[in-house]
Write a protein that holds these residues in place. Sequence first.
Motif, PDB file in Angstrom:
ATOM      1  N   ARG A  62     -44.543  84.555 -44.922  1.00 58.30           N
ATOM      2  CA  ARG A  62     -45.038  83.277 -45.447  1.00 58.30           C
ATOM      3  C   ARG A  62     -44.070  82.135 -45.147  1.00 58.30           C
ATOM      4  O   ARG A  62     -44.485  81.067 -44.696  1.00 58.30           O
ATOM      5  CB  ARG A  62     -45.280  83.390 -46.951  1.00 58.30           C
ATOM      6  CG  ARG A  62     -45.857  82.125 -47.545  1.00 58.30           C
ATOM      7  CD  ARG A  62     -46.011  82.258 -49.046  1.00 58.30           C
ATOM      8  NE  ARG A  62     -47.127  83.088 -49.382  1.00 58.30           N
ATOM      9  CZ  ARG A  62     -48.210  82.655 -50.015  1.00 58.30           C
ATOM     10  NH1 ARG A  62     -48.303  81.418 -50.401  1.00 58.30           N
ATOM     11  NH2 ARG A  62     -49.192  83.473 -50.278  1.00 58.30           N
ATOM     12  N   GLU A  63     -42.795  82.324 -45.412  1.00 52.91           N
ATOM     13  CA  GLU A  63     -41.815  81.247 -45.196  1.00 52.91           C
ATOM     14  C   GLU A  63     -41.701  80.911 -43.716  1.00 52.91           C
ATOM     15  O   GLU A  63     -41.627  79.748 -43.343  1.00 52.91           O
ATOM     16  CB  GLU A  63     -40.456  81.615 -45.777  1.00 52.91           C
ATOM     17  CG  GLU A  63     -39.401  80.529 -45.584  1.00 52.91           C
ATOM     18  CD  GLU A  63     -39.817  79.165 -46.127  1.00 52.91           C
ATOM     19  OE1 GLU A  63     -39.457  78.144 -45.501  1.00 52.91           O
ATOM     20  OE2 GLU A  63     -40.494  79.085 -47.176  1.00 52.91           O
ATOM     21  N   GLU A  64     -41.685  81.931 -42.872  1.00 48.78           N
ATOM     22  CA  GLU A  64     -41.611  81.675 -41.430  1.00 48.78           C
ATOM     23  C   GLU A  64     -42.850  80.921 -40.955  1.00 48.78           C
ATOM     24  O   GLU A  64     -42.754  80.002 -40.142  1.00 48.78           O
ATOM     25  CB  GLU A  64     -41.445  82.994 -40.674  1.00 48.78           C
ATOM     26  CG  GLU A  64     -40.960  82.789 -39.255  1.00 48.78           C
ATOM     27  CD  GLU A  64     -40.570  84.085 -38.573  1.00 48.78           C
ATOM     28  OE1 GLU A  64     -40.521  84.065 -37.319  1.00 48.78           O
ATOM     29  OE2 GLU A  64     -40.320  85.089 -39.247  1.00 48.78           O
ATOM     30  N   LEU A  65     -44.011  81.271 -41.484  1.00 49.90           N
ATOM     31  CA  LEU A  65     -45.248  80.576 -41.137  1.00 49.90           C
ATOM     32  C   LEU A  65     -45.212  79.137 -41.643  1.00 49.90           C
ATOM     33  O   LEU A  65     -45.654  78.214 -40.952  1.00 49.90           O
ATOM     34  CB  LEU A  65     -46.446  81.333 -41.719  1.00 49.90           C
ATOM     35  CG  LEU A  65     -47.826  80.948 -41.217  1.00 49.90           C
ATOM     36  CD1 LEU A  65     -47.951  81.161 -39.709  1.00 49.90           C
ATOM     37  CD2 LEU A  65     -48.892  81.757 -41.948  1.00 49.90           C
ATOM     38  N   ALA A  66     -44.664  78.923 -42.830  1.00 54.40           N
ATOM     39  CA  ALA A  66     -44.566  77.573 -43.401  1.00 54.40           C
ATOM     40  C   ALA A  66     -43.739  76.657 -42.498  1.00 54.40           C
ATOM     41  O   ALA A  66     -43.989  75.453 -42.433  1.00 54.40           O
ATOM     42  CB  ALA A  66     -43.945  77.635 -44.798  1.00 54.40           C
ATOM     43  N   GLN A  67     -42.793  77.225 -41.793  1.00 58.26           N
ATOM     44  CA  GLN A  67     -41.949  76.430 -40.906  1.00 58.26           C
ATOM     45  C   GLN A  67     -42.663  76.039 -39.606  1.00 58.26           C
ATOM     46  O   GLN A  67     -42.144  75.242 -38.834  1.00 58.26           O
ATOM     47  CB  GLN A  67     -40.657  77.185 -40.608  1.00 58.26           C
ATOM     48  CG  GLN A  67     -39.791  77.333 -41.853  1.00 58.26           C
ATOM     49  CD  GLN A  67     -38.557  78.163 -41.614  1.00 58.26           C
ATOM     50  OE1 GLN A  67     -38.061  78.251 -40.502  1.00 58.26           O
ATOM     51  NE2 GLN A  67     -38.049  78.772 -42.673  1.00 58.26           N
ATOM     52  N   CYS A  68     -43.867  76.558 -39.400  1.00 58.13           N
ATOM     53  CA  CYS A  68     -44.632  76.269 -38.186  1.00 58.13           C
ATOM     54  C   CYS A  68     -45.575  75.087 -38.365  1.00 58.13           C
ATOM     55  O   CYS A  68     -46.337  74.778 -37.443  1.00 58.13           O
ATOM     56  CB  CYS A  68     -45.436  77.500 -37.770  1.00 58.13           C
ATOM     57  SG  CYS A  68     -44.422  78.918 -37.317  1.00 58.13           S
ATOM     58  N   THR A  69     -45.551  74.443 -39.528  1.00 58.45           N
ATOM     59  CA  THR A  69     -46.486  73.356 -39.781  1.00 58.45           C
ATOM     60  C   THR A  69     -45.857  72.299 -40.667  1.00 58.45           C
ATOM     61  O   THR A  69     -45.006  72.606 -41.506  1.00 58.45           O
ATOM     62  CB  THR A  69     -47.778  73.879 -40.445  1.00 58.45           C
ATOM     63  OG1 THR A  69     -48.611  72.776 -40.778  1.00 58.45           O
ATOM     64  CG2 THR A  69     -47.490  74.700 -41.688  1.00 58.45           C
ATOM     65  N   LYS A  70     -46.299  71.071 -40.497  1.00 61.11           N
ATOM     66  CA  LYS A  70     -45.841  70.001 -41.381  1.00 61.11           C
ATOM     67  C   LYS A  70     -46.444  70.136 -42.777  1.00 61.11           C
ATOM     68  O   LYS A  70     -46.074  69.420 -43.688  1.00 61.11           O
ATOM     69  CB  LYS A  70     -46.155  68.631 -40.774  1.00 61.11           C
ATOM     70  CG  LYS A  70     -47.620  68.309 -40.621  1.00 61.11           C
ATOM     71  CD  LYS A  70     -47.813  66.954 -39.954  1.00 61.11           C
ATOM     72  CE  LYS A  70     -49.270  66.605 -39.787  1.00 61.11           C
ATOM     73  NZ  LYS A  70     -49.430  65.286 -39.155  1.00 61.11           N
ATOM     74  N   TYR A  71     -47.364  71.078 -42.943  1.00 62.86           N
ATOM     75  CA  TYR A  71     -47.977  71.348 -44.238  1.00 62.86           C
ATOM     76  C   TYR A  71     -47.382  72.605 -44.879  1.00 62.86           C
ATOM     77  O   TYR A  71     -48.052  73.336 -45.600  1.00 62.86           O
ATOM     78  CB  TYR A  71     -49.499  71.483 -44.089  1.00 62.86           C
ATOM     79  CG  TYR A  71     -50.106  70.234 -43.504  1.00 62.86           C
ATOM     80  CD1 TYR A  71     -50.182  69.068 -44.256  1.00 62.86           C
ATOM     81  CD2 TYR A  71     -50.564  70.217 -42.197  1.00 62.86           C
ATOM     82  CE1 TYR A  71     -50.720  67.908 -43.717  1.00 62.86           C
ATOM     83  CE2 TYR A  71     -51.106  69.058 -41.647  1.00 62.86           C
ATOM     84  CZ  TYR A  71     -51.176  67.913 -42.413  1.00 62.86           C
ATOM     85  OH  TYR A  71     -51.697  66.764 -41.876  1.00 62.86           O
TER      86      TYR A  71
END
Length: 173
Positions: A62-71
Motif C-alpha cells: 500500500r505505501e509503495e503504491l501510494a508513492q506512485c500517485t499524487k493522491y
Amino acid sequence: MINDTNAVLRAIRERRSIRKYTEEPVSRDHLTAMLEAGQWAPSGLNNQPWRFLVILPGDERREELAQCTKYGHIVRNAGALVCVLLQREAMYSETKDHQGAGACIQNMLLAAHALGLGAVWLGQIINDQAASLGALGLSPDDYELQAVLAVGHPAQRGDSQRKPLTELLLEDF
C-alpha cells in the motif's frame, strides 16, 4: 430526467467519487460483491481480460503504491484498494479490452454505491505503469494497470455537476 423509481438509473445519477473514509473496515462480502459486479461487465468476445488485486490495510504494498500517485493520501486512508488490471495474454483488441475494463470499473463503482460504500476511480496512478506494477509485485510484460479503486465507508458526501445534455449532443434527435 432519469426515472427516480428505477434503482439502476437512480444509482447511476446518485453515485459520486468519495475520497474520504471512516475507520470502519470494508467487509469481505462487500468487496466480493464489488468484484462480482466487475466480473459481469461486457467484454469483446467475452474474453474477460480483467484481473483484480485487493490490497487491504496493513499490506506493505500500500505505501509503495501510494508513492506512485499524487493522491497517495487517498491510497493510504482507504478501507481497501481494488487494483484493476488487464492480463496481456487474455487481451485480443487493445481498444475493446480498454473499453471493457472501463465498463468493469463502472460496474464496481455502482456496486460500491449500492452497498453504501464510497469509492473513487484513481486513474492518474496508471501514468507510470512500471512503478505502479512494481509496487504491486507484477510484471508489465504480463499486466497493464487500468485503475485503482479506493473504497471505504464514506466520511464525506459527494458532489458533482453535469453539463446539460443539449451541450453534449452533436445534433438533436
